[in-house]
Design a protein around this motif. Structure first.
Motif, PDB file in Angstrom:
ATOM      1  N   LYS A 568      54.029  18.216  30.987  1.00  0.00           N
ATOM      2  CA  LYS A 568      54.902  18.440  30.566  1.00  0.00           C
ATOM      3  C   LYS A 568      54.160  19.617  28.958  1.00  0.00           C
ATOM      4  O   LYS A 568      54.514  20.875  28.513  1.00  0.00           O
ATOM      5  CB  LYS A 568      55.750  17.811  29.510  1.00  0.00           C
ATOM      6  CG  LYS A 568      56.802  18.790  28.658  1.00  0.00           C
ATOM      7  CD  LYS A 568      58.077  19.236  29.355  1.00  0.00           C
ATOM      8  CE  LYS A 568      59.067  19.603  29.045  1.00  0.00           C
ATOM      9  NZ  LYS A 568      60.286  19.814  29.904  1.00  0.00           N
ATOM     10  N   VAL A 569      53.270  19.399  28.971  1.00  0.00           N
ATOM     11  CA  VAL A 569      52.682  19.857  27.034  1.00  0.00           C
ATOM     12  C   VAL A 569      51.999  21.257  28.402  1.00  0.00           C
ATOM     13  O   VAL A 569      51.917  22.458  28.063  1.00  0.00           O
ATOM     14  CB  VAL A 569      51.850  19.020  26.815  1.00  0.00           C
ATOM     15  CG1 VAL A 569      50.913  19.707  25.742  1.00  0.00           C
ATOM     16  CG2 VAL A 569      52.537  18.448  25.944  1.00  0.00           C
ATOM     17  N   TYR A 570      51.071  21.262  29.369  1.00  0.00           N
ATOM     18  CA  TYR A 570      50.670  22.244  30.095  1.00  0.00           C
ATOM     19  C   TYR A 570      51.786  23.170  30.387  1.00  0.00           C
ATOM     20  O   TYR A 570      51.315  24.221  29.732  1.00  0.00           O
ATOM     21  CB  TYR A 570      49.581  21.613  31.467  1.00  0.00           C
ATOM     22  CG  TYR A 570      48.883  22.625  31.993  1.00  0.00           C
ATOM     23  CD1 TYR A 570      47.374  23.200  31.483  1.00  0.00           C
ATOM     24  CD2 TYR A 570      49.116  22.884  33.276  1.00  0.00           C
ATOM     25  CE1 TYR A 570      47.400  24.397  31.614  1.00  0.00           C
ATOM     26  CE2 TYR A 570      49.112  23.788  33.807  1.00  0.00           C
ATOM     27  CZ  TYR A 570      47.843  24.729  33.106  1.00  0.00           C
ATOM     28  OH  TYR A 570      46.762  25.367  34.295  1.00  0.00           O
ATOM     29  N   GLU A 571      52.805  22.629  30.591  1.00  0.00           N
ATOM     30  CA  GLU A 571      53.528  24.152  31.128  1.00  0.00           C
ATOM     31  C   GLU A 571      53.980  24.804  29.421  1.00  0.00           C
ATOM     32  O   GLU A 571      54.189  25.681  29.967  1.00  0.00           O
ATOM     33  CB  GLU A 571      54.965  22.849  31.679  1.00  0.00           C
ATOM     34  CG  GLU A 571      56.016  23.921  32.067  1.00  0.00           C
ATOM     35  CD  GLU A 571      57.156  23.249  32.857  1.00  0.00           C
ATOM     36  OE1 GLU A 571      58.184  24.274  32.990  1.00  0.00           O
ATOM     37  OE2 GLU A 571      56.908  21.970  33.193  1.00  0.00           O
ATOM     38  N   VAL A 572      54.232  24.097  29.198  1.00  0.00           N
ATOM     39  CA  VAL A 572      54.998  25.083  27.781  1.00  0.00           C
ATOM     40  C   VAL A 572      53.007  25.545  27.568  1.00  0.00           C
ATOM     41  O   VAL A 572      53.405  26.682  26.928  1.00  0.00           O
ATOM     42  CB  VAL A 572      54.730  23.837  26.963  1.00  0.00           C
ATOM     43  CG1 VAL A 572      55.110  24.453  25.306  1.00  0.00           C
ATOM     44  CG2 VAL A 572      56.224  22.985  26.984  1.00  0.00           C
ATOM     45  N   ALA A 573      51.962  24.987  27.370  1.00  0.00           N
ATOM     46  CA  ALA A 573      50.685  26.351  27.306  1.00  0.00           C
ATOM     47  C   ALA A 573      51.200  27.536  27.845  1.00  0.00           C
ATOM     48  O   ALA A 573      50.330  28.595  27.720  1.00  0.00           O
ATOM     49  CB  ALA A 573      49.684  25.894  26.872  1.00  0.00           C
ATOM     50  N   VAL A 574      51.408  26.900  29.383  1.00  0.00           N
ATOM     51  CA  VAL A 574      51.592  28.301  29.980  1.00  0.00           C
ATOM     52  C   VAL A 574      52.426  29.355  30.715  1.00  0.00           C
ATOM     53  O   VAL A 574      52.519  30.521  30.137  1.00  0.00           O
ATOM     54  CB  VAL A 574      51.231  27.630  31.595  1.00  0.00           C
ATOM     55  CG1 VAL A 574      51.452  29.151  32.600  1.00  0.00           C
ATOM     56  CG2 VAL A 574      49.982  26.991  31.801  1.00  0.00           C
ATOM     57  N   LYS A 575      53.791  28.790  29.586  1.00  0.00           N
ATOM     58  CA  LYS A 575      54.843  28.913  30.247  1.00  0.00           C
ATOM     59  C   LYS A 575      55.685  29.594  28.909  1.00  0.00           C
ATOM     60  O   LYS A 575      56.952  30.388  28.890  1.00  0.00           O
ATOM     61  CB  LYS A 575      56.010  29.109  31.060  1.00  0.00           C
ATOM     62  CG  LYS A 575      55.126  28.592  32.422  1.00  0.00           C
ATOM     63  CD  LYS A 575      56.205  27.451  33.294  1.00  0.00           C
ATOM     64  CE  LYS A 575      55.508  28.165  34.972  1.00  0.00           C
ATOM     65  NZ  LYS A 575      56.861  27.216  35.601  1.00  0.00           N
ATOM     66  N   GLY A 576      55.039  29.034  27.556  1.00  0.00           N
ATOM     67  CA  GLY A 576      56.364  28.997  26.561  1.00  0.00           C
ATOM     68  C   GLY A 576      55.738  29.895  25.628  1.00  0.00           C
ATOM     69  O   GLY A 576      55.132  31.165  25.976  1.00  0.00           O
ATOM     70  N   SER A 577      56.264  30.271  24.997  1.00  0.00           N
ATOM     71  CA  SER A 577      55.627  31.687  23.759  1.00  0.00           C
ATOM     72  C   SER A 577      54.599  31.030  23.137  1.00  0.00           C
ATOM     73  O   SER A 577      54.123  30.388  23.421  1.00  0.00           O
ATOM     74  CB  SER A 577      57.552  31.755  22.389  1.00  0.00           C
ATOM     75  OG  SER A 577      56.695  30.726  21.547  1.00  0.00           O
ATOM     76  N   ASP A 578      54.162  32.581  22.067  1.00  0.00           N
ATOM     77  CA  ASP A 578      53.252  32.600  21.426  1.00  0.00           C
ATOM     78  C   ASP A 578      53.056  31.517  21.084  1.00  0.00           C
ATOM     79  O   ASP A 578      51.804  30.831  20.930  1.00  0.00           O
ATOM     80  CB  ASP A 578      53.080  34.591  21.470  1.00  0.00           C
ATOM     81  CG  ASP A 578      53.033  35.181  22.433  1.00  0.00           C
ATOM     82  OD1 ASP A 578      52.230  34.946  23.472  1.00  0.00           O
ATOM     83  OD2 ASP A 578      52.541  36.377  21.370  1.00  0.00           O
ATOM     84  N   ASP A 579      53.779  31.180  19.803  1.00  0.00           N
ATOM     85  CA  ASP A 579      53.503  30.149  19.302  1.00  0.00           C
ATOM     86  C   ASP A 579      53.900  28.752  20.002  1.00  0.00           C
ATOM     87  O   ASP A 579      52.773  27.893  19.726  1.00  0.00           O
ATOM     88  CB  ASP A 579      54.529  30.213  17.988  1.00  0.00           C
ATOM     89  CG  ASP A 579      54.510  31.286  17.075  1.00  0.00           C
ATOM     90  OD1 ASP A 579      53.583  31.785  17.047  1.00  0.00           O
ATOM     91  OD2 ASP A 579      55.628  31.667  16.298  1.00  0.00           O
ATOM     92  N   GLU A 580      54.544  28.644  20.677  1.00  0.00           N
ATOM     93  CA  GLU A 580      54.586  27.169  21.500  1.00  0.00           C
ATOM     94  C   GLU A 580      53.169  27.292  22.508  1.00  0.00           C
ATOM     95  O   GLU A 580      52.658  25.879  22.303  1.00  0.00           O
ATOM     96  CB  GLU A 580      55.823  27.919  22.699  1.00  0.00           C
ATOM     97  CG  GLU A 580      56.839  27.089  21.973  1.00  0.00           C
ATOM     98  CD  GLU A 580      57.976  27.480  23.083  1.00  0.00           C
ATOM     99  OE1 GLU A 580      59.296  26.372  22.975  1.00  0.00           O
ATOM    100  OE2 GLU A 580      58.181  28.376  23.848  1.00  0.00           O
ATOM    101  N   LYS A 581      52.597  28.018  22.890  1.00  0.00           N
ATOM    102  CA  LYS A 581      51.623  28.260  22.909  1.00  0.00           C
ATOM    103  C   LYS A 581      50.173  27.689  22.596  1.00  0.00           C
ATOM    104  O   LYS A 581      49.363  26.604  23.144  1.00  0.00           O
ATOM    105  CB  LYS A 581      51.224  29.282  23.925  1.00  0.00           C
ATOM    106  CG  LYS A 581      51.412  30.074  25.299  1.00  0.00           C
ATOM    107  CD  LYS A 581      51.425  31.298  25.610  1.00  0.00           C
ATOM    108  CE  LYS A 581      52.186  31.526  27.050  1.00  0.00           C
ATOM    109  NZ  LYS A 581      51.840  32.449  27.428  1.00  0.00           N
TER     110      LYS A 581
END
Length: 1314
Positions: A568-581
Motif C-alpha cells: 500500500k505504501v509503495y502504491e502511494v509512492a508510485v501513484k500518489g501526488s508529489d507530496d504523497e510520494k
C-alpha cells in the motif's frame, strides 16, 4: 534366416525333443544327442536354440521332463542362462506366451522359473565369462528391448548386464505388487509386460480348475518366494553392487524402484508368512546403501556422526559453542555470518544465495539431516546476534544488520532450501524438519534472549500467539491490537518467537506453531474488546487514512507487519501526488527497512524500484525525466545511506541493481544547472548539488573506489574485492536478466530478476553514462600516476581558479595558489565573500577540477603560502559547496600518500592538531587487544620526545575529516571518508594510524573502542609475522590447544568470542582472534602467501592434535580403561573430529581471504607442489604413521571444502563452470602419481589417506563432481585404489562416472573376490 516351407536344423531339434519326450529319455542323453547334432551348424551358446526350446515348452508341452531338458541345456552351455531367463520373463514378437506374464495360470511353471532364476542370477559371474559374453548380452538386450526401455547410449556388455539385472528384479517386484493388489496396471506401455497377467485357453482344464486349493496355495508360495528373491537381490554382494550402478546412473528409475519396494515392505500380506524375511528386513535393505559400498574410509565413517549435540555452555557470550563438538562442524556458517557484518565492503552477491549454497555444502559433507542443517543455521544466526547484543559505537554496521541476517536472510535461506525440493512430498518432509529444528531451538534459552532493543517486538510476537490460542483476531499489527501493559499474564517473548513469525510470513510455517509445547506460557481469559485509542498506525492507513505528518511519523517508527501494508505504501509512492510520494518514500526508509524482518525483502525491493521511476507518458522535455522526481529520489537516497541500510541492501543482493539505478541519477543531476532547487514538504530546500552528492556518495560506497584499479596480488590472483568496480557491478546486474530453469523455484533469483527488469530489460554498461565514465577514468589515472594535462585558459583551468577563489577568498595573496605556472591569475589578492560569487558549474565539471584544486592547495601549504588551518578550512568549504567532491579528494589523497613524495609534518598542536593527549592511551589499548589474541608486537612508537608526524596528504585529510560534525547529516560522508582514512593511515609507517585514531578520539570520545580496534588492525599490514601469529592463535583457540583462559576448550566461542567493546569488563575487552582476523584480512595484499600460511598451519595442527588429544587420552586410559579396542576407537574418533574442525577452519579462512582465484591456485598448484616437494630424508623428523594418516585425511577435507565453498555442490553457481577444469587437473595429478608417472615425496600413509579420503568424500558427498571428470582419469584412479586394496572405493568411483565407466565397474565387480 528361416525360409518358409524349407526344413531347417531347428525342425530337427523339435523332432529330437519330441522323440525324447515320448520315450522319456534321460535329460543328459537328450542334451548329448542335441549337442552332437547341432555342433556342425550352431555355435554355442545359441540364442536361436533357446528361443526354439522355450517356444516348444510354452505352453503345449509344459511338462516337468521338458523343464529338465531346458535345465540340462543350460548346464552344458548349449543355451545361455541369461538369454533363457530373459525369454521366460518377456513376451517376444516370435512367441507371445511367457512364464512371468502368465504366472497366475501357470503357477508351476512360474515356480520353476523362480528356481532357475535363483540358481543362476546369483552366480552371474559364471555365465558371462568366455568369448560369447558380448553376443549373449546383445541377445538379452534385444529380447528385453533394453535400448528402447532405458534409452541406452551404448552397447557395452557391462552396461547391458546392469540393465538386465535391474530388469529382472523389477519384474519380480512388480509381479509381487500386482499379485497382492498393491498397484494397478501401468499405463506406460513400456512397462506393461512387467505386471500384466495374460489369460489364455489351456487344453487341460484341470490346470486352472483345481478345487482342492493347491493352485491358490502354490500362487501364495510363489509370491513369498518372489519377495524373498527381491530381498536376496538387495543382499547379494555382486548383485547389490550392480544395482548400485543403477542408483548412481538411473536416478529416476531407482527412486521409483525404492518407492515400490517400500510399498511392498509396508503392505505385503505374503511377506508376513515368510519364515526368513520380515518387513523390517526388506525396508532396511532398501533404506541404507550398504549393498552399494562399505565404509572403506575413516573419512566416510565419520560422516555417520551427524547429530548436532553439545552446543557447549550457552549461559554466557564467551561460552557460545566451545569445544570441538559436532556443532563446531558448522563453524563456516558462523564465520560467513560474522564476515558479512564488516561494513568496509559490500557484496554484490546475495547473502541468501551464498548461505543457501554453504548450507547445502555443509549438509552433504557433514552427512547431516535437514533437521540438523536447519538447526545449525538457527544456532549460528542466534550466536551472531548474541555476539553484539550491545555493539560499540562507530561508523560500522550494528545490531540492525545482525538482526536482518538472523530474522530475514536465514528464513529466506530456509525457504529457498525447502522450495528446491523435488516434489511436494519432499517439500513437506523439509517443512517437518524445519518444525522439529525450531522446537529443539527452545532448549537454548541463553541464545534466545533478545537484545534490549527488540524485547518489545519479541513480546508482541508472543502476544500474537497467545491471542490466537485465545480466539482473538491476529490479523492486525500487534501494536494496533493490544497494549502490552494491559495484558493479564506474563507474555515475555524471545528470539524464537520472532523467527517463527518470520517463517510464517514466508509461508514455510503456519499458525499451528503457536500450539507447540512451551511456545507460550498461557492464554488470555478475557480479550479486551474496547481497545485504547493509540496513535494512527498501519491498520488505519490500510483502511484509507491519509499520509499526513502524524501518520508518517507513526509509520516511520513502527515497521509494517504484512506485505499488504508495505504494498500500500509503495502504491502511494508510485501513484500518489508529489507530496504523497515523498511521504511514502520516507515511510519505506523507516522502521520497515531496518526492523521489518517479516517483509524486509519487499521493502528493499520497493525502494530499489523507486530509484528507477518510469518516464511519464506525456513527458516531452529535453532533460532527463529523473529531474522531475528530484525530491522523492533524494528522500530515498538519503534514507538508505546509513551503514546498516547499505549492508541490508547488500545482504539482499540489491547492490548491483542499486548501483545501476544510481548511475543515471548521477549522470542527470551532475549535468544539471545547480541554480535550480526544490523545496521539500518539511521546508528544507535541496539543489541539484544535494541530489547528486547524495547519489554519488552512495554509489561510491558500493565499490572500493579509493583502491587501485588492479589491486596488489600475486600473478593472476588479485585480492578479494578487487573486482568490485562499476563494470563488475553492472555485469552482475545484467546477469540477473538472464532467465534460468530454476528461476521460478528460487524466489530470491526471481526477485532480483524482476527488479532488474523493472528498471531496464536491456543490459546496462558504463558507456551508457559518459559523464560518469570520464570521471571514473580520471579517477583511475589519478591513482595510477601524477597529475598532468591542465592547460591554462581551458575550461578545467577556469573551474579550478574559480574554486580556489571560493575556497580561499579570505586568504591574502590567494593568487599564489595558481595551479599552473602561467605567471598570472584571475584571482584577486584580497577577495571578499561578496566579491567572489560561488561558482555555477555542473557537478561533473567541478569533480573534474577537484584534483588540481587540492594539488594546488597542498603545494601552497608545503611552501608556506597557506597555513594548515586555512588548508583544512578551504577543503571543508569545497566539500560544503559540493559534498560529492569529498570522493575525488579521497582518491587524490590516496594516490599521493602511496607515492610518498610529500614531506611529513609535525602534529605539534600549533600548525596541525596534536594527538599527544590520547596517543599513549591508544597505543596501550592496541597492545592490550593484540596481546589477548596471542599476537605479541613490540612497541613501534618512535623514541624520544619528538612530536608525532604524518605525511602531508594524510595530515590534511585527517584535519578535514575532524571538521565534520558527528550527526546524521554528515554520517554518509564520514562513512565514505572513514574507510579511506584508515586505508591511508594503514599504508603509512607506524605509528600513523595510532596518531589518526588519537586525533579522532579527541573529537568523538564515544567512538574510542571502535577507533582503537581499527588502529589495532593495521599492525598486521606492517608485520607479516603478526598475521602468522594471529592465524596460529585462531587455530589454537578453535582446537583448544592452548591454555589461554579465553580459549577454554576451543570451538566457535573461543574463535569468535563475544565481539569487542569496553562495556563488558570495565575497559577494553579481549578480542577473539577470529573477530580480529575477519576485520583485517581485506587489507592484506599478498593473499596467496597468507593462504599458504593457513595451509602450513593445517599441516602442523594435525601433529598438535595428536599430541594434545591422543596423548592425554592415553594417560587417562592407563588409569580407567581396560578395553584397548574401545580406547582406540574413542581416541581416533576424537582426533578425526578435531582434524575435520581444523580443515573446516582452514578452508573457511582460505575461501574468505583469497576467494575463487586463490582456491583454484591452491588445488591446481599448491597442493600438488607440496606432495612433490616434501622431503622425507630426515628420519628423525618423520611423523608417526597415525599422524601421517591424519594429515592425509585433513588435507582431503581441506581440499574438498575449499572446492565446495568456491563451486558449490551442484551446478547452480557461475563458479561451478570452472570446477571441471580445476578439479580434473588435480585428479589427473593424482592419477599420474598412482600410475607411477611422477613420484610424491610425502609419507606413504599421508598420500594414501589423502587419495582415499578425497575420493571417499567425492563419491559419498559430491557425486556430481565425479560425473564431470574424464572417464580415463577415473579409471586410472580406480586402478590405483585397487592396488591399495581399496576395492569398494574403486567400484564407487567408477559407478559414478556415468555410462563411460559403468562397463569397467561391472568388470571389476564381477571379478572381485566376494
Amino acid at each position: 534366416m528361416v525360409v518358409p516351407g524349407r526344413r531347417t536344423v531347428w525342425d530337427g531339434v523339435i523332432e529330437l525333443t519330441k522323440m525324447a519326450q515320448e520315450q522319456c529319455v534321460d535329460a543328459r542323453l537328450w542334451a548329448s544327442h542335441l549337442s552332437a547334432t547341432l555342433k556342425p551348424f550352431v555355435e554355442f551358446p545359441s540364442t536361436e536354440l533357446a528361443e526354439v526350446l522355450v517356444s516348444y515348452i510354452c505352453w503345449d508341452n509344459n511338462l516337468p521332463l521338458l523343464w529338465k531338458f531346458l535345465e540340462r541345456a543350460m548346464s552344458l552351455n548349449l543355451v545361455s542362462p541369461l538369454v533363457l531367463l530373459a525369454l521366460l520373463a518377456h513376451s517376444s514378437s516370435l512367441v507371445s506366451c511367457r512364464v512371468v506374464p502368465n504366472r497366475s495360470t501357470q503357477s508351476a511353471a512360474y515356480r520353476i522359473y523362480l528356481e532357475l532364476l535363483k540358481r543362476n542370477i546369483f552366480r552371474i559371474k559364471d555365465h558371462i565369462t568366455g568369448p560369447h559374453y558380448e553376443n549373449v548380452m546383445d541377445s538379452v538386450a534385444n529380447i528385453l528391448r533394453l535400448p528402447e526401455l532405458f534409452r541406452l547410449e551404448t552397447s557395452k556388455p557391462g552396461v547391458l548386464l546392469v540393465e538386465f539385472v535391474f530388469k529382472m528384479v523389477s519384474l519380480l517386484l512388480d509381479a509381487c505388487l500386482r499379485d497382492e493388489g498393491l498397484i494397478e496396471p501401468s499405463q506406460d506401455s513400456s512397462s506393461q509386460w512387467l505386471i500384466k497377467s495374460q489369460d489364455m485357453e489351456i487344453d487341460d482344464p484341470e490346470r486352472f480348475n483345481e478345487k482342492n486349493g493347491s493352485h491358490e496355495k502354490l500362487q501364495t508360495l510363489n509370491t513369498i518366494m518372489a519377495i524373498e528373491m527381491v530381498a536376496e537381490f538387495l543382499r547379494n554382494t555382486v548383485i547389490s553392487r550392480l544395482l548400485y550402478l543403477v542408483s548412481s546412473n538411473r536416478a529416476s528409475s531407482w527412486h521409483e524402484f525404492v518407492r515400490r519396494v517400500q510399498v511392498l515392505g509396508e503392505n505385503s500380506m505374503a511377506l508376513r508368512s515368510s519364515k526368513v524375511l520380515t518387513s523390517g528386513d526388506l525396508l532396511q535393505l532398501i533404506s541404507n546403501r550398504r549393498f552399494g559400498y562399505s565404509d572403506d574410509s575413516k573419512v566416510v565413517s565419520l560422516r555417520k556422526s551427524n547429530a548436532i549435540v553439545d552446543f557447549g555452555s550457552l549461559a554466557s557470550f564467551a561460552g557460545l559453542c566451545h569445544g570441538a563438538s559436532l556443532s563446531s562442524l558448522w563453524l563456516p556458517l558462523d564465520l560467513v555470518f560474522e564476515d558479512a557484518m564488516d561494513g568496509y565492503q559490500v557484496n554484490p552477491t546475495s547473502a541468501i544465495e551464498i548461505i543457501t549454497g554453504l548450507a547445502k555444502t555443509l549438509k552433504e559433507i557433514n552427512g547431516s539431516t535437514w533437521h540438523d542443517t536447519f538447526l545449525g543455521l538457527w544456532i549460528a544466526a542466534l550466536r551472531l546476534v548474541q555476539r553484539e547484543r550491545d555493539p560499540i559505537e562507530g561508523p560500522i554496521p550494528r545490531l540492525d544488520t545482525r538482526l536482518c541476517m538472523s530474522l530475514c536472510i536465514v528464513p529466506l535461506v530456509v525457504a529457498n532450501l525447502i522450495e528446491e525440493g523435488e516434489n511436494e512430498f519432499v517439500m513437506e518432509k523439509l517443512r517437518d524438519d524445519l518444525i522439529t529444528s525450531l522446537q529443539v531451538l527452545g532448549e537454548f534459552p541463553g541464545l534466545l534472549a533478545p537484545p534490549q532493543c527488540v524485547v518489545s517486538a519479541a513480546n508482541k510476537a508472543a502476544t500474537k500467539a497467545i491471542m490466537f490460542l485465545s480466539g482473538g483476531n491476529v490479523g492486525k499489527s500487534c501494536s494496533d491490537v493490544i497494549n502490552l501493559k494491559d495484558m493479564p499474564i506474563n507474555c515475555s517473548g524471545n528470539m524464537r518467537h520472532l523467527i517463527v513469525e518470520a517463517c510464517i510470513a514466508r509461508n514455510i510455517l503456519d499458525t499451528s506453531a503457536y500450539s507447540w509445547a512451551g511456545y507460550v506460557n498461557g492464554r488470555i481469559n478475557q480479550i479486551p474488546h474496547n481497545l485504547p485509542n493509540e496513535v494512527p498506525c498501519w491498520s488505519s492507513f490500510v483502511k484509507g487514512a491519509p499520509l499526513n505528518a502524524a501518520m508518517v511519523n507513526a509509520l516511520v517508527s513502527v515497521p509494517a507487519s504484512s506485505l499488504v501494508e508495505i504494498e500500500k505504501v509503495y502504491e502511494v509512492a508510485v501513484k500518489g501526488s508529489d507530496d504523497e510520494k515523498i511521504s511514502a518514500a520516507t515511510v519505506l526508509c523507516g522502521a520497515s527497512l531496518t526492523r521489518g524482518w517479516n517483509i524486509q525483502e519487499h521493502t528493499v525491493e520497493f525502494l530499489t524500484r523507486l530509484l528507477s521511476p518510469p518516464v511519464p507518458a506525456d513527458y516531452s522535455g529535453a532533460e532527463s525525466h529523473l529531474i522531475g522526481y528530484a525530491c522523492m529520489l533524494n528522500v530515498v537516497i538519503f534514507g538508505i545511506g546509513s551503514v546498516d541500510s547499505i549492508q541490508i541492501f547488500s545482504l539482499h543482493g540489491m547492490v548491483p541493481q542499486l548501483a545501476c539505478s544510481l548511475m543515471p541519477i548521477c549522470e542527470a543531476f551532475g549535468s544539471y544547472t545547480p541554480s535550480v532547487s526544490w523545496t521539500l514538504p518539511s521546508g528544507e530546500e535541496i539543489s541539484a548539488y544535494s541530489v547528486f552528492s547524495n547519489a554519488f556518495t552512495l554509489l561510491l560506497k558500493l565499490w572500493r573506489f579509493n583502491h587501485p584499479p588492479i589491486e596488489h596480488g600475486v600473478g593472476d590472483v588479485p585480492t578479494v574485492g578487487s573486482q568490485l568496480t562499476p563494470e563488475h557491478l553492472l555485469s552482475v546486474r545484467n546477469s540477473h536478466l538472464v532467465s534460468s530453469e530454476t528461476l521460478n523455484r528460487d524466489r530470491n533469483r526471481k526477485r532480483l530478476s524482476e527488479v532488474a527488469r523493472s528498471a531496464s530489460s536491456q543490459p546496462v554498461f558504463v558507456d551508457s553514462f559518459p559523464k560518469l565514465k570520464i570521471w571514473y577514468r580520471q579517477h583511475q589515472r589519478c591513482i595510477a600516476s601524477t597529475l598532468s594535462g591542465l592547460t591554462p585558459g581551458s575550461p578545467v583551468h577556469q573551474t579550478v581558479e574559480a574554486l580556489l577563489s571560493m575556497m580561499f577568498r579570505k586568504v591574502r595573496g590567494s593568487q599564489t595558489l595558481n595551479p599552473v605556472n602561467s605567471g598570472t591569475s584571475s584571482s584577486s589578492g584580497a577577495a571578499s565573500e561578496d566579491v567572489v560569487p560561488r561558482p555555477e558549474f555542473p557537478a561533473w565539471d567541478i569533480l573534474k577540477a577537484v584534483p588540481y584544486v587540492v594539488d594546488a592547495a597542498l603545494t601552497a601549504c608545503t611552501h608556506g603560502r597557506l597555513s594548515p588551518r586555512e588548508l583544512a578550512t578551504g577543503l571543508k568549504d569545497l566539500t560544503d559547496f559540493l559534498p560529492a567532491s569529498l570522493a575525488t579528494i579521497v582518491s587524490y589523497f590516496s594516490a599521493e600518500v602511496s607515492r610518498g613524495v610529500w614531506k611529513p609534518v609535525f602534529m605539534n598542536g600549533m600548525d596541525w592538531p596534536n594527538p599527544a593527549a590520547n596517543l599513549s592511551n591508544v597505543e596501550e589499548f592496541i597492545k592490550k587487544i593484540l596481546a589477548t589474541t596471542g599476537v605479541d608486537i613490540p612497541s613501534l612508537a618512535p623514541g624520544g620526545s619528538s612530536p608525532a608526524t604524518l605525511p602531508l596528504p594524510l595530515a590534511a585529510f585527517v584535519s578535514l575529516t575532524i571538521t565534520y560534525k558527528i550527526d546524521k547529516a554528515s554520517e554518509r560522508f564520514l562513512n565514505l571518508a572513514g574507510p579511506a582514512l584508515e586505508c591511508l593511515a594503514a599504508g603509512c609507517p607506524w605509528p600513523c594510524m595510532p596518531i589518526v585514531a588519537s586525533l579522532w578520539t579527541q573529537k568523538a570520545k564515544r567512538w574510542f573502542d571502535f577507533l582503537v580496534f581499527s588502529a589495532s588492525r593495521t599492525v598486521f599490514l606492517h608485520n607479516p609475522d603478526a598475521v602468522v601469529q594471529l592465524l596460529r592463535n585462531c587455530f589454537s583457540a578453535t582446537l583448544g590447544l592452548n591454555a589461554a583462559p579465553m580459549s577454554n576448550d576451543g570451538g566457535v566461542g573461543a574463535l569468535l568470542g563475544h565481539g569487542f567493546g569496553s562495556h563488558f569488563y570495565g575497559g577494553i575487552s579481549p578480542v577473539a582472534p577470529g573477530i580480529l582476523y575477519l576485520r583485517m584480512y581485506r587489507a592484506l595484499r599478498d593473499t596467496v602467501s597468507v593462504t599458504e600460511e593457513i595451509f602450513s598451519l593445517l599441516i602442523h595442527s594435525v601433529e598438535d592434535i595428536a599430541q594434545n588429544r591422543l596423548s592425554k587420552e592415553n594417560l587417562k586410559r592407563l588409569k580407567t580403561v581396560k578395553n584397548g579396542s574401545r580406547y582406540g576407537q574413542s581416541s581416533l574418533a576424537t582426533a578425526m573430529t578435531q582434524v575435520k574442525l581444523a580443515a573446516s577452519l582452514s578452508a573457511s579462512l582460505v575461501w574468505l581471504t583469497g576467494g575463487l582465484g586463490v582456491v583454484h591456485l591452491l588445488i591446481k598448484e599448491t597442493i600438488p607442489s607440496w606432495f612433490l616437494s616434501v622431503d622425507k630424508s630426515d628420519q628423525e623428523q618423520r611423523p608417526s604413521d597415525l599422524v601421517a594418516e591424519l594429515r592425509g585425511h585433513a588435507l582431503a577435507y581441506f581440499v574438498v571444502l575449499c572446492g565446495a565453498f568456491a563451486w558449490g555442490v551442484d551446478s547452480r553457481s557461475a563458479a561451478s563452470k570452472r570446477r571441471q577444469g580445476i578439479l580434473g587437473s588435480h585428479l589427473q595429478f593424482l592419477a599420474n602419481a598412482l600410475d607411477g608417472k611422477i613420484s610424491v615425496g610425502c609419507e606413504t600413509a599421508t598420500w594414501r589417506a589423502y587419495v582415499s579420503g578425497l575420493v571417499s568424500l567425492m563419491v559419498s558427498c559430491l557425486p556430481r563432481w565425479v560425473a564431470e571428470i574424464d572417464a580415463e582419469v577415473l579409471k586410472s584412479l580406480s586402478n590405483g585404489l585397487r592396488q591399495w586394496g581399496k576395492d569398494e572405493l574403486a567400484i564407487l568411483l567408477l559407478s559414478m562416472g556415468g555410462v563411460e565407466t559403468m562397463g569397467d565397474a561391472v568388470d571389476f565387480i564381477i571379478h572381485l573376490r566376494s
